[in-house]
Design a protein around this motif. Structure first.
Motif: not given
Length: 234
Positions: A150-159, A187-189, A199-200, A221-231
């Motif tokens: 298993n791998i968990v990458c929480g709020y790191t991919f965007s770095y 993040v907004d564009a 964002g873009k 795949y779960i998303e909201s205005k501020n978050h994305v969660l994908i498996g």
């Protein structure tokens, strides 16, 4: 309450259908244990930093500064880290042989993995105060092929400004049939921060993620205005 948060709560209830009080108490204990260890280890070891941080890693100074508040060390783990773990642990008959946690700012994610009874736990970041977190580069992970179930990458991919390299590394160290969970902040564009991809340019949609993981099966795949969660499953 947002639809996203309701889905997360439903995942929690799925994980702990019985003895909910004891389960919450156990998570609280592991969470607060990290508070004591943070201040103890911080003053003994300070912050270790990877000597050759890859130029494709953004926001290093920003992340490091999150350890401080007006010059004093600050322990403030973000409850968003629960998102990835709740999704992972909602999978029926999940194989908990091993897990790799990428970019844990504090030890909270490690203790959560222990609370969820993962057997082998590894954590990797570009800097840390904790001896439980290995120091290295997410674009050149110090692990052999097919190392983790298993791998968990929480709020790191965007770095990462080289997400294709990062994605290939995660796929490389993930075992066959292994599970990969990724969470990012949307993040907004027109976001103008200098520390992170705008964002873009950010990877923050289902299709964008699927483009980086063409050989993995997207099962959630779960998303909201501020978050994305994908498996994904390999």
């Amino acid at each position: 309450m947002s639809k996203f948060n309701k889905k997360i709560i439903n995942l929690y209830n799925h994980i702990f259908p019985e003895n909910i009080f004891f389960s919450k108490l156990k998570l609280f204990f592991f969470w607060e244990c990290g508070f004591i260890r943070f201040y103890f280890l911080f003053f003994i070891f300070g912050i270790k930093k990877y000597a050759k941080i890859n130029e494709n890693t953004k926001g290093v100074d920003y992340s490091r500064n999150q350890f401080f508040q007006e010059g004093s060390p600050r322990y403030k783990p973000d409850f968003r880290i629960f998102h990835s773990f709740f999704l992972l642990n909602s999978i029926p008959e999940l194989n908990k042989e091993s897990i790799l946690i990428l970019g844990p700012r504090y030890e909270a994610e490690i203790f959560l993995a222990r609370a969820f009874k993962f057997k082998i736990i590894k954590a990797l970041d570009t800097f840390s105060y904790s001896p439980l977190i290995e120091i290295g580069d997410i674009h050149r992970m110090p692990y052999e092929d097919s190392k983790f179930q298993n791998i968990v990458c929480g709020y790191t991919f965007s770095y990462s400004t080289a997400p294709s390299v990062f994605a290939k590394e995660m796929c490389r160290v993930l075992k066959k049939n292994g599970i990969l969970i990724i969470a990012v902040q949307r993040v907004d564009a027109d976001n103008s921060t200098d520390n992170f991809l705008k964002g873009k340019d950010r990877i923050q949609s289902k299709q964008a993620f699927n483009n980086f993981f063409p050989n993995l099966e997207n099962f959630c795949y779960i998303e909201s205005k501020n978050h994305v969660l994908i498996g994904y499953q390999k």
